[in-house]
Design a protein around this motif. Structure first.
Motif, PDB file in Angstrom:
ATOM      1  N   CYS A 109      53.889  -7.427  39.572  1.00  0.00           N
ATOM      2  CA  CYS A 109      52.962  -7.132  40.679  1.00  0.00           C
ATOM      3  C   CYS A 109      53.560  -6.086  41.614  1.00  0.00           C
ATOM      4  O   CYS A 109      52.875  -5.148  42.036  1.00  0.00           O
ATOM      5  N   ILE A 110      54.836  -6.241  41.932  1.00  0.00           N
ATOM      6  CA  ILE A 110      55.495  -5.276  42.820  1.00  0.00           C
ATOM      7  C   ILE A 110      55.566  -3.909  42.157  1.00  0.00           C
ATOM      8  O   ILE A 110      55.302  -2.879  42.789  1.00  0.00           O
ATOM      9  N   ASN A 111      55.869  -3.873  40.872  1.00  0.00           N
ATOM     10  CA  ASN A 111      55.873  -2.597  40.147  1.00  0.00           C
ATOM     11  C   ASN A 111      54.498  -1.949  40.183  1.00  0.00           C
ATOM     12  O   ASN A 111      54.378  -0.723  40.351  1.00  0.00           O
ATOM     13  N   LEU A 112      53.451  -2.742  40.023  1.00  0.00           N
ATOM     14  CA  LEU A 112      52.093  -2.204  40.079  1.00  0.00           C
ATOM     15  C   LEU A 112      51.771  -1.659  41.471  1.00  0.00           C
ATOM     16  O   LEU A 112      51.084  -0.640  41.607  1.00  0.00           O
ATOM     17  N   ILE A 113      52.261  -2.325  42.508  1.00  0.00           N
ATOM     18  CA  ILE A 113      52.068  -1.829  43.878  1.00  0.00           C
ATOM     19  C   ILE A 113      52.764  -0.480  44.039  1.00  0.00           C
ATOM     20  O   ILE A 113      52.175   0.481  44.542  1.00  0.00           O
ATOM     21  N   VAL A 114      54.002  -0.396  43.583  1.00  0.00           N
ATOM     22  CA  VAL A 114      54.757   0.849  43.695  1.00  0.00           C
ATOM     23  C   VAL A 114      54.093   1.946  42.868  1.00  0.00           C
ATOM     24  O   VAL A 114      53.948   3.083  43.318  1.00  0.00           O
ATOM     25  N   GLN A 115      53.653   1.611  41.666  1.00  0.00           N
ATOM     26  CA  GLN A 115      52.940   2.575  40.822  1.00  0.00           C
ATOM     27  C   GLN A 115      51.687   3.073  41.531  1.00  0.00           C
ATOM     28  O   GLN A 115      51.390   4.272  41.516  1.00  0.00           O
ATOM     29  N   GLY A 116      50.924   2.141  42.095  1.00  0.00           N
ATOM     30  CA  GLY A 116      49.689   2.513  42.788  1.00  0.00           C
ATOM     31  C   GLY A 116      49.939   3.434  43.958  1.00  0.00           C
ATOM     32  O   GLY A 116      49.188   4.385  44.194  1.00  0.00           O
ATOM     33  N   MET A 117      51.003   3.183  44.717  1.00  0.00           N
ATOM     34  CA  MET A 117      51.351   4.062  45.842  1.00  0.00           C
ATOM     35  C   MET A 117      51.838   5.408  45.334  1.00  0.00           C
ATOM     36  O   MET A 117      51.497   6.444  45.896  1.00  0.00           O
ATOM     37  N   THR A 118      52.617   5.386  44.260  1.00  0.00           N
ATOM     38  CA  THR A 118      53.157   6.622  43.703  1.00  0.00           C
ATOM     39  C   THR A 118      52.027   7.531  43.227  1.00  0.00           C
ATOM     40  O   THR A 118      52.074   8.737  43.410  1.00  0.00           O
ATOM     41  N   ARG A 119      51.005   6.955  42.643  1.00  0.00           N
ATOM     42  CA  ARG A 119      49.852   7.751  42.201  1.00  0.00           C
ATOM     43  C   ARG A 119      49.185   8.445  43.383  1.00  0.00           C
ATOM     44  O   ARG A 119      48.663   9.537  43.248  1.00  0.00           O
ATOM     45  N   LYS A 120      49.171   7.784  44.527  1.00  0.00           N
ATOM     46  CA  LYS A 120      48.557   8.382  45.713  1.00  0.00           C
ATOM     47  C   LYS A 120      49.429   9.467  46.317  1.00  0.00           C
ATOM     48  O   LYS A 120      48.936  10.412  46.906  1.00  0.00           O
ATOM     49  N   VAL A 121      50.752   9.338  46.168  1.00  0.00           N
ATOM     50  CA  VAL A 121      51.672  10.323  46.736  1.00  0.00           C
ATOM     51  C   VAL A 121      51.627  11.613  45.937  1.00  0.00           C
ATOM     52  O   VAL A 121      51.656  12.689  46.475  1.00  0.00           O
ATOM     53  N   SER A 122      51.553  11.491  44.616  1.00  0.00           N
ATOM     54  CA  SER A 122      51.575  12.686  43.782  1.00  0.00           C
ATOM     55  C   SER A 122      50.915  12.400  42.437  1.00  0.00           C
ATOM     56  O   SER A 122      51.173  11.384  41.824  1.00  0.00           O
ATOM     57  N   VAL A 123      50.123  13.324  41.982  1.00  0.00           N
ATOM     58  CA  VAL A 123      49.489  13.199  40.676  1.00  0.00           C
ATOM     59  C   VAL A 123      50.550  13.206  39.577  1.00  0.00           C
ATOM     60  O   VAL A 123      50.406  12.570  38.551  1.00  0.00           O
ATOM     61  N   ASN A 124      51.662  13.891  39.794  1.00  0.00           N
ATOM     62  CA  ASN A 124      52.722  13.991  38.796  1.00  0.00           C
ATOM     63  C   ASN A 124      53.582  12.743  38.701  1.00  0.00           C
ATOM     64  O   ASN A 124      54.477  12.679  37.886  1.00  0.00           O
ATOM     65  N   ALA A 125      53.330  11.762  39.514  1.00  0.00           N
ATOM     66  CA  ALA A 125      54.256  10.637  39.622  1.00  0.00           C
ATOM     67  C   ALA A 125      53.903   9.433  38.757  1.00  0.00           C
ATOM     68  O   ALA A 125      54.609   8.450  38.798  1.00  0.00           O
ATOM     69  N   LEU A 177      59.321   7.324  47.590  1.00  0.00           N
ATOM     70  CA  LEU A 177      58.568   7.558  46.353  1.00  0.00           C
ATOM     71  C   LEU A 177      58.782   8.974  45.838  1.00  0.00           C
ATOM     72  O   LEU A 177      58.969   9.189  44.647  1.00  0.00           O
ATOM     73  N   ARG A 178      58.776   9.959  46.746  1.00  0.00           N
ATOM     74  CA  ARG A 178      59.003  11.346  46.317  1.00  0.00           C
ATOM     75  C   ARG A 178      60.440  11.550  45.827  1.00  0.00           C
ATOM     76  O   ARG A 178      60.657  12.253  44.846  1.00  0.00           O
ATOM     77  N   ASP A 179      61.419  10.932  46.499  1.00  0.00           N
ATOM     78  CA  ASP A 179      62.807  11.036  46.054  1.00  0.00           C
ATOM     79  C   ASP A 179      62.967  10.439  44.669  1.00  0.00           C
ATOM     80  O   ASP A 179      63.717  10.942  43.849  1.00  0.00           O
ATOM     81  N   SER A 180      62.271   9.356  44.396  1.00  0.00           N
ATOM     82  CA  SER A 180      62.318   8.735  43.084  1.00  0.00           C
ATOM     83  C   SER A 180      61.791   9.697  42.021  1.00  0.00           C
ATOM     84  O   SER A 180      62.337   9.802  40.934  1.00  0.00           O
ATOM     85  N   GLN A 181      60.746  10.437  42.363  1.00  0.00           N
ATOM     86  CA  GLN A 181      60.196  11.424  41.437  1.00  0.00           C
ATOM     87  C   GLN A 181      61.217  12.514  41.160  1.00  0.00           C
ATOM     88  O   GLN A 181      61.381  12.954  40.037  1.00  0.00           O
ATOM     89  N   CYS A 182      61.938  12.930  42.198  1.00  0.00           N
ATOM     90  CA  CYS A 182      62.938  13.976  42.026  1.00  0.00           C
ATOM     91  C   CYS A 182      64.072  13.512  41.118  1.00  0.00           C
ATOM     92  O   CYS A 182      64.553  14.266  40.297  1.00  0.00           O
ATOM     93  N   VAL A 183      64.490  12.267  41.269  1.00  0.00           N
ATOM     94  CA  VAL A 183      65.547  11.716  40.427  1.00  0.00           C
ATOM     95  C   VAL A 183      65.078  11.648  38.984  1.00  0.00           C
ATOM     96  O   VAL A 183      65.793  11.991  38.069  1.00  0.00           O
ATOM     97  N   ASP A 184      63.826  11.215  38.784  1.00  0.00           N
ATOM     98  CA  ASP A 184      63.311  10.995  37.441  1.00  0.00           C
ATOM     99  C   ASP A 184      62.899  12.277  36.733  1.00  0.00           C
ATOM    100  O   ASP A 184      63.013  12.392  35.532  1.00  0.00           O
ATOM    101  N   LYS A 185      62.370  13.209  37.475  1.00  0.00           N
ATOM    102  CA  LYS A 185      61.762  14.382  36.851  1.00  0.00           C
ATOM    103  C   LYS A 185      62.241  15.651  37.527  1.00  0.00           C
ATOM    104  O   LYS A 185      61.457  16.517  37.864  1.00  0.00           O
ATOM    105  N   SER A 186      63.536  15.768  37.746  1.00  0.00           N
ATOM    106  CA  SER A 186      64.062  16.886  38.528  1.00  0.00           C
ATOM    107  C   SER A 186      63.663  18.241  37.964  1.00  0.00           C
ATOM    108  O   SER A 186      63.540  19.198  38.699  1.00  0.00           O
TER     109      SER A 186
END
Length: 192
Positions: A109-125, A177-186
């Motif tokens: 559930c927490i992962n889904l919450i984070v995923q849902g927020m990440t989708r709102k922060v960036s389409v690439n996330a 959330l954006r920093d996580s994207q940078c770590v994952d997809k630099s």
């Protein structure tokens, strides 16, 4: 129309209202559901697999695909409420060999919450949740708060727990959330 797989999972949840997961046999699940044993084994390897399927669907019903940063606390609170409303069912899983399934459900559930927020922060996330070091610490920390609250008998007010344990702003969440994207997809995410 409900499928046989859904009927079996619903029967397991019904049985878990009154007895421990360890006390329930596949035979009881199929008798309660009206589905034959062969069909059970067509869909599931065992009762643990059925419980995992049940929790998987419950998590997806509970948490929407997209979540505004301003909504995250309300969505997190919905996990507390789920455990409260389904207290007997969850308690009978928690005190059994199925305990890890309940813990995994909360983390899912927490992962889904984070995923849902990440989708709102960036389409690439969409694929980036949970892999950043800081994000994993956040997810496991939020899971721990819920599981401790549940184990302690749901005594504390969840809203106060959330405010005390996870009091960060929308801006701080967006940075995380954006920093996580940078770590994952630099190499793939611009602006990192």
């Amino acid at each position: 129309m409900k499928t046989a797989k859904e009927a079996l999972a619903k029967s397991l949840k019904t049985l878990l209202q009154t007895r421990s997961f360890d006390e329930i046999a596949v035979k009881q699940i199929v008798l309660d559901s009206g589905v034959n044993r062969q069909t059970f084994y067509y869909h599931f390897q065992d009762k643990f697999d059925c419980l995992q399927y049940l929790f998987f669907n419950e998590a997806r019903d509970l948490i929407p695909e997209q979540i505004l940063l301003s909504e995250w606390k309300a969505r997190y609170l919905s996990v507390f409420r789920y455990l409260d409303v389904n207290h007997n069912f969850c308690r009978h899983v928690e005190v059994s060999s199925g305990y890890s399934q309940l813990s995994d459900f909360v983390l899912d559930c927490i992962n889904l919450i984070v995923q849902g927020m990440t989708r709102k922060v960036s389409v690439n996330a969409a694929d980036s949740f949970g892999s950043g070091k800081d994000l994993s610490v956040l997810e496991y920390g939020l899971q721990g708060v819920i599981m401790n609250w549940f184990r302690d008998g749901l005594r504390e007010n969840p809203t106060l727990l959330i405010d005390g344990a996870a009091n960060f702003t929308e801006e701080q969440l967006e940075i995380l959330l954006r920093d996580s994207q940078c770590v994952d997809k630099s190499d793939k995410v611009s602006g990192c």
